[in-house]
Enzyme design. Structure first.
Site, PDB file in Angstrom:
ATOM      1  CE1 TYR A  98      -3.207   2.917   0.633  1.00 14.37           C
ATOM      2  CE2 TYR A  98      -4.227   1.474   2.239  1.00 14.37           C
ATOM      3  CZ  TYR A  98      -4.260   2.619   1.478  1.00 14.37           C
ATOM      4  OH  TYR A  98      -5.349   3.466   1.563  1.00 14.37           O
ATOM      5  CB  CYS A  99       1.018   4.306   0.055  1.00 14.63           C
ATOM      6  SG  CYS A  99       1.590   6.014  -0.099  1.00 14.63           S
ATOM      7  CB  ILE A 100       5.849   4.478   0.843  1.00 11.48           C
ATOM      8  CG1 ILE A 100       7.378   4.408   0.734  1.00 11.48           C
ATOM      9  CG2 ILE A 100       5.401   4.096   2.240  1.00 11.48           C
ATOM     10  CD1 ILE A 100       8.104   5.298   1.733  1.00 11.48           C
ATOM     11  N   GLY A 127       3.946  -0.278  -1.395  1.00 13.58           N
ATOM     12  CA  GLY A 127       3.835  -0.846  -2.734  1.00 13.58           C
ATOM     13  C   GLY A 127       5.046  -0.499  -3.578  1.00 13.58           C
TER      14      GLY A 127
END
Length: 598
Positions: free
Chosen positions: A334-336, A338
């Site tokens: 998720y986000c960073i 990812g």
């Protein structure tokens, strides 16, 4: 003297007494305010705003264009003066006629001015209209500058809007009719309560004014947040590994390992049962593991991106494989997290490690050529300041991260809450999402610098290659089957940039889903809510605009669609697994200890 006269006199006396009591409280609170003021941290100018070079360039460009094309400037100024003076004359004319009503109001609707007095009271309506006219003139002046490059224009547009929002009449007591009306109605009680709220926020943050967004006493992790049953089954210096208890008799053979971002805490995916992504995944028959990252202090100064990959991602994958006695896992970032999952997958490709069967990316950037709204904070003026800050203190304090993201939505996350709390004396709401938003984490110095310089600024992963764990990896090295979910109005990870990164990955099996809404609501979008829809299009080779133009719109959450994709990557059904194993005994109940530590 009648009974009514006596009652009226008594009421006046009570009101006067109440007002006097409130004034006495103000004097007492003033002493507390004077004591706490000045105790806040000294924030370096480089972290307060863009360098003066931006404004100097803008002023120079504006002057040059004025000299070269004075007609455009005159036209712009005449339009503004015409509207402003016409409005003033109309207001004066009505006043001269004895009409206490505002003149014609053609300004655009703005939810900051929702109170009826902004429309009906001539004084407040005059202030509102003049403010909106001035705001429009500033915005137009910025747009009229043609000789700045696109990045400079974007930054000038953003920071000029910040100034416009900051001086809104709603942000000041003498020009906020709703706050003034409440103060009169309560004999000043609302203002005293607001002063108490402000002082409490200052005292709670060692002199830094950080408005409290949610009632901190209303929530407790493990009791009414992060309540999905599970256990900590592994712990090292970087993370705790949580395995969730099954809710079905059979589960898919391939476990699901979720990596949340370490700039926030994982329980955004487990706020409460009805919107918990973790509980929903467990209920679909997956053996779910979640990484709960440590909140680093200055002792983590030298922790790098490579440490997060080696001691975080690769270690977690290894533990899950051993606990479940499998050869492969499905991973989510998720986000960073990812972004870092993609680095890990590229590294695993180099090492010929096939432990990840498929990858899912939530709102993930891997191509930083267009950094979206948050890009205004990623030029050298800010990054140099951050580098100085982390060099001195060993961490990037959560204070700076929280403030940066709040200013991306300043009216919703700064000015609006401050008005309710400090001017109107209202207690912060018991809102789980805002509670999570205020529960920030720090970043290690080395990791923060590597991420901001190498990925955000230099875009190395999508271009020449990013060095991680002794290898240089590129975006094309990500070859596992993947599913990516981006969000249409995401102000942190722009969906088109997310799409561009996915399109450059080397995987032959790619699925891209575009959810409606933003960075959080677009992901935490349970099917039961039937709130936000999503878009799909199997043609990943198109440009982002063409992909969107020919995409199919679907009602409702993307979660079931992802389940359909993920179940096909998860093998057969086996007997449900309980948390831990003989080799990995349970260390404690979920949500663990790292997520609670301050």
């Amino acid at each position: 003297m009648t009974t009514n006269d006596l009652e009226t006199g008594a009421e006046v006396g009570q009101n006067v007494a109440k007002l006097e009591a409130n004034l006495a409280r103000v004097e007492e609170l003033t002493q507390r305010l004077l004591k706490v003021m000045g105790q806040g941290r000294q924030v370096a100018p480089a972290l307060q705003g863009p360098s003066q070079e931006l404004y100097l360039k803008a002023a120079t460009a504006y002057m040059n264009e004025m000299m070269q094309n004075p007609a455009k400037l005159i036209e712009h100024q005449l339009e503004f003066w015409g509207k402003s003076v016409k409005h003033y004359v109309e207001a004066q004319h009505l006043l001269a006629q004895g009409k206490l009503e505002p003149p014609t109001d053609e300004t655009p609707k703005d939810r900051r001015f929702a109170h009826e007095l902004w429309d009906t009271n001539p004084y407040f309506n005059f202030i509102k209209q003049q403010y909106l006219m001035n705001a429009s003139a500033v915005q137009q002046a910025v747009e009229d500058i043609d000789t700045l490059d696109e990045d400079e224009k974007k930054r000038l547009r953003y920071f000029s809007q910040q100034m416009i929002d900051m001086i809104s009449p709603t942000n000041f007591l003498p020009t906020n009719p709703e706050a003034l009306a409440l103060a009169a109605e309560t004999e000043g009680e609302s203002l005293v309560a607001g002063l108490e709220n402000m002082i409490a926020d200052l005292e709670a943050n060692d002199g830094d004014l950080v408005v409290t967004l949610a009632d901190k006493k209303a929530f407790k992790l493990g009791e009414n947040l992060a309540t999905t049953p599970g256990s900590v089954v592994f712990r090292n210096h970087l993370f705790e590994l949580i395995q969730y208890a099954p809710s079905t008799e059979k589960v898919y053979e391939t476990p699901l390992l979720i990596f949340p971002p370490w700039i926030n805490k994982f329980y955004i995916m487990d706020l409460k049962p009805e919107n918990s992504l973790i509980k929903w995944a467990v209920d679909q028959g997956y053996t779910v593991f979640v990484v709960s990252w440590v909140n680093p202090d200055a002792g983590y100064r030298d922790t790098s991106m490579s440490d997060y990959v080696e001691d975080g991602y690769l270690t977690a994958i290894k533990q899950v494989k051993q606990i479940c006695d499998v050869k492969k896992v499905n991973a989510v970032g998720y986000c960073i997290a990812g972004t870092t999952l993609s680095l890990t997958l590229a590294l695993m490709k180099k090492r010929k490690d096939t432990s990840v069967n498929s990858a899912t990316f939530f709102t993930t950037l891997t191509d930083f050529s267009d950094r979206g709204e948050v890009g205004v904070f990623l030029d050298d003026d800010f990054i140099d300041g951050i580098e100085d800050e982390v060099t001195e203190n060993g961490i990037l304090d959560s204070f700076f991260m929280s403030r940066t993201f709040s200013y991306l939505r300043s009216n919703d996350l700064i000015y609006g809450p401050a008005i309710k709390s400090y001017m109107m004396g209202k207690a912060p709401p018991a809102f789980d999402l805002l509670y999570w938003n205020g529960d920030g984490t720090n970043l290690p110095a080395k990791m923060a610098t590597e991420y901001l310089r190498g990925l955000c600024q230099d875009d190395k992963f999508a271009t020449d290659g990013f060095e991680i764990c002794g290898e240089t990896v590129q975006i094309k090295d990500v070859t596992v089957p993947l599913c990516a979910i981006a969000c249409e109005t995401d102000h942190i990870a722009a969906w088109k940039s997310s799409y561009d990164g996915i399109s450059k990955m080397g995987s032959k099996d790619k699925t891209f889903i575009l959810s409606e809404s933003g960075h959080i609501a677009g992901i935490i979008n349970p099917p039961s809510k039937k709130k936000y829809g999503h878009y799909t299009n199997p043609e990943i080779g198109l440009t982002a605009d063409d992909w969107y133009a020919s995409a199919d719109k679907h009602e409702g959450s993307w979660w079931p669609r992802w389940d359909g994709w993920l179940s096909g990557k998860s093998g057969k059904k086996v007997t449900a697994r309980q948390p831990g194993s003989d080799e990995f005994p349970v260390l404690g109940p979920a949500p663990g200890t790292y997520v609670i530590a301050k």
